[in-house]
Design a protein around this motif. Structure first.
Motif, PDB file in Angstrom:
ATOM      1  N   ALA B 220       0.833  -1.200   0.000  1.00 14.23           N
ATOM      2  CA  ALA B 220       0.000   0.000   0.000  1.00 14.23           C
ATOM      3  C   ALA B 220       0.867   1.249   0.000  1.00 14.23           C
ATOM      4  N   LEU B 221       1.881   1.262   0.853  1.00 16.71           N
ATOM      5  CA  LEU B 221       2.697   2.468   0.988  1.00 16.71           C
ATOM      6  C   LEU B 221       3.649   2.652  -0.189  1.00 16.71           C
ATOM      7  N   LEU B 222       3.972   1.582  -0.871  1.00 18.57           N
ATOM      8  CA  LEU B 222       4.811   1.706  -2.066  1.00 18.57           C
ATOM      9  C   LEU B 222       4.044   2.371  -3.198  1.00 18.57           C
ATOM     10  N   LEU B 223       2.733   2.151  -3.249  1.00 13.66           N
ATOM     11  CA  LEU B 223       1.975   2.535  -4.439  1.00 13.66           C
ATOM     12  C   LEU B 223       1.032   3.727  -4.238  1.00 13.66           C
ATOM     13  N   ASP B 240      -2.909  10.461   3.736  1.00 14.37           N
ATOM     14  CA  ASP B 240      -2.240  10.795   2.484  1.00 14.37           C
ATOM     15  C   ASP B 240      -0.786  10.370   2.589  1.00 14.37           C
ATOM     16  N   VAL B 241      -0.321   9.691   1.565  1.00 13.82           N
ATOM     17  CA  VAL B 241       1.062   9.213   1.581  1.00 13.82           C
ATOM     18  C   VAL B 241       1.904  10.201   0.782  1.00 13.82           C
ATOM     19  N   VAL B 249      11.544   1.575   1.079  1.00 11.32           N
ATOM     20  CA  VAL B 249      10.919   0.930   2.240  1.00 11.32           C
ATOM     21  C   VAL B 249      11.713   1.197   3.531  1.00 11.32           C
ATOM     22  N   GLY B 250      12.952   1.704   3.389  1.00 10.60           N
ATOM     23  CA  GLY B 250      13.756   1.975   4.577  1.00 10.60           C
ATOM     24  C   GLY B 250      13.613   3.395   5.091  1.00 10.60           C
ATOM     25  N   ASP B 251      12.904   4.234   4.340  1.00  5.07           N
ATOM     26  CA  ASP B 251      12.715   5.628   4.711  1.00  5.07           C
ATOM     27  C   ASP B 251      12.012   5.737   6.075  1.00  5.07           C
ATOM     28  N   PRO B 252      12.485   6.638   6.972  1.00  3.15           N
ATOM     29  CA  PRO B 252      11.861   6.720   8.311  1.00  3.15           C
ATOM     30  C   PRO B 252      10.377   7.066   8.255  1.00  3.15           C
ATOM     31  N   THR B 253      10.006   7.987   7.357  1.00  2.08           N
ATOM     32  CA  THR B 253       8.595   8.344   7.246  1.00  2.08           C
ATOM     33  C   THR B 253       7.767   7.125   6.819  1.00  2.08           C
TER      34      THR B 253
END
Lengths: 303, 274
Positions: B220-223, B240-241, B249-253
């Motif tokens: 979900a967060l990738l797309l 909202d992403v 995927v390693g980003d802190p946010t």
């Protein structure tokens, strides 16, 4: 083999002792490997057994049966007046073919069975489509057909003679009736068993009702329809044999009835052989049809 | 490209058929609702209710999806997310409430649902008006990297290839709304990553609004532009992403969002592996 946890490899010279008889191991296995003594070799199927090819094995059974029959006639176990020998039957087939009697009879019988299949096929498939595709059709047709199919159709012969006389009509009608039911049942089941997921997907693609029937439901039902076709063709020959006992003055049935009068078991058997081969030929045609129409199918084809 | 939303007619609960003229006129909102900046919507749902027997799966749900937005719908198994998607696809019409979707919409299901008796390219253009257009199918298949398999039978495709064919079949319709029901669910991990990337690139090129149903928070967060969490029959949470693409995927946010969403889905312990 009981303690697979022991992986320690015995030295190569000891291995023969640990392994047991060397016969069990295929020659292809490299000898220099150590640490494999406790493992069981997976033998490639190609080296497993030198077997007789299938096309040779298959006809052996029937040929043995023929041989047994011939021997039984030779030794007099079966009297020649009760059972003609295979050789005699082949000779009779030759005579009947040569004088054109058999060819004419086959043509007449084929016409009967062809007409019956055509009429019964159209009736069975169209009723099944009406019942399968439409709820109203199901309510009107299915209950009646399910009820009628339990009646043994051969039992209708006396009624057919009263209705249609003793000419061609009752014979064709009997074949048609025999053909219609298996076709109806299989086609109906085929329509109703079409994958609901595919129907749903097709709906999201914007297919109209007609498009849905043409592109999804009919092709989806086709495998079942062809099962019905094969089954009903088998029934068609059965129905023909029964039908041709009704005062046949032409056709294979008439040949058989005449042969019975004169105790010609060779002619009766020759006719039975003809029936069998006609049935086989028709089955082969349907198989060919299946191969052409169902090449998309990911079905298991035996190993 | 007129943005006219089609009202899903509800024969069971809604006796009033036809397209509401309000739908054409910019979707006059129900009380208390503020339209987003882009007046064009790809999905507008008000007070949607769906019950199976006595079990109410969707209970007065509201949802707006702006045109071109990539929305991911998350939720625990059985929360009604697939039901919502089926309603938006017009496959489930035993509903109450007001649902509007574009006339041009397409669905890719979890299983590819290709017709096994039609070759790949015929599957792709099935249902399009007119004669089957080989060139159009080839173009769509080229987009998913399958132009070489156009003549193949579906049975000869791998799982990933079949799913890509299903995507091509959806995209060839140039949908304004693309509904994806766990389309990567049955794929192996590697194929899944490739398929996610493909969906993202296709979305960037064609810009349909996308509603992707999944239970995979990372996916979900990738797309997604926006992630929704469905719970108790409504959209319980919307986030909202705002991450730049392509995403890391390693980003802190990313990780913080992921932990938050997992928490909302009832997975409290932070997992180190997805």
């Amino acid at each position: 083999m009981t303690s697979p946890a022991v992986v320690q490899a015995p030295p190569a010279e000891q291995r023969a002792v640990v392994d047991g008889p060397p016969v069990a191991r295929p020659a292809a296995l490299p000898e220099a490997r150590s640490g494999v003594a406790h493992l069981v070799p997976v033998v490639p199927s190609s080296t497993r057994r030198r077997t007789v090819p299938r096309w040779v094995r298959r006809p052996i059974g029937p040929l043995l049966l023929l041989l047994l029959w011939q021997v039984a006639v030779w030794t007099g176990t079966a009297g020649t007046d009760l059972l003609a020998s295979p050789a005699t039957v082949v000779r009779t087939l030759g005579h009947l073919t040569a004088d054109g009697e058999l060819g004419g009879a086959i043509a007449v019988s084929l016409e009967r069975v062809g007409k019956g299949i055509l009429i019964g096929g159209i009736a069975g498939i169209s009723l099944a489509l009406l019942a399968g595709l439409f709820r109203t059709g199901e309510d009107l047709i299915d209950a009646s057909v399910q009820m009628l199919r339990t009646v043994p159709f051969v039992g209708l012969i006396p009624l057919f003679i009263i209705w249609f006389g003793i000419g061609e009509t009752p014979k064709v009608a009997l074949v048609a009736l025999g053909v219609a039911f298996p076709l109806y049942l299989n086609t109906y089941a085929g329509v109703r068993n079409v994958d609901a997921g595919l129907v749903e997907a097709a709906r999201t693609l914007g297919l109209s009702r007609f498009g849905l029937i043409r592109h999804v439901i009919l092709p989806g039902a086709l495998p079942n329809v062809l099962v019905g076709v094969r089954y009903s063709l088998g029934i068609a020959w059965l129905a023909l044999v029964f039908a041709e006992q009704i005062n046949a003055n032409r056709g294979i049935g008439q040949l058989m009835m005449d042969a019975q009068e004169f105790q010609r078991t060779d002619v009766i058997l020759a006719c039975l052989v003809v029936y069998a081969f006609l049935g086989l030929a028709v089955d082969a045609i349907v198989r060919l049809l299946e191969r052409g129409l169902l090449s998309w199918r990911p079905a298991f084809s035996g190993s | 490209m007129a943005s006219s939303l089609q009202r899903i007619v509800t024969p069971v609960l809604d006796p009033e058929p036809g397209i509401d003229p309000a739908a054409e006129a910019g979707l006059e909102p129900a009380s208390g609702y503020r339209p987003p900046a882009d007046p064009r919507l790809a999905v507008s749902v008000r007070g949607l209710t769906r019950a199976f027997a006595s079990n109410t799966v969707i209970d007065r749900l509201d949802l707006d999806v702006p045109a071109g937005q990539f929305v991911v719908l998350l939720g625990a198994s059985g929360c009604g997310k697939s039901t919502l998607l089926r309603i938006l696809a017009d496959l489930d019409t035993e509903i109450g409430g007001d649902v509007r979707v574009p006339a041009r919409r397409a669905v890719a299901f979890q299983s590819p649902r290709l017709l096994p008796w039609k070759r790949v390219w015929r599957n792709v253009v099935l249902g399009l008006p007119g004669r089957p257009d080989r060139a159009r199918a080839a173009a769509a298949l080229a987009e998913v990297g399958l132009e070489a398999r156009a003549e193949a039978w579906p049975k000869t495709l791998s799982g990933g290839e079949a799913q890509r064919t299903s995507l091509a079949r959806a995209l060839v319709r140039e949908p304004e709304l693309l509904l994806l029901d766990e389309p990567f669910g049955a794929l192996d991990a590697l194929t899944r990553l490739k398929a996610q990337d493909l969906v993202w690139r296709l979305w960037r090129r064609h810009r349909p609004a996308v509603l992707l149903v999944t239970h995979d928070v990372e996916e979900a967060l990738l797309l997604a532009d926006r992630a929704l969490v469905m719970k108790d029959g409504v959209i319980a949470h919307s986030v909202d992403v705002d991450l730049s693409r392509p995403r890391d995927v390693g980003d802190p946010t990313f990780l913080a969002l992921r932990a938050d969403l997992l928490g909302r889905l009832g997975v409290d312990a932070p997992r180190s592996v997805a």
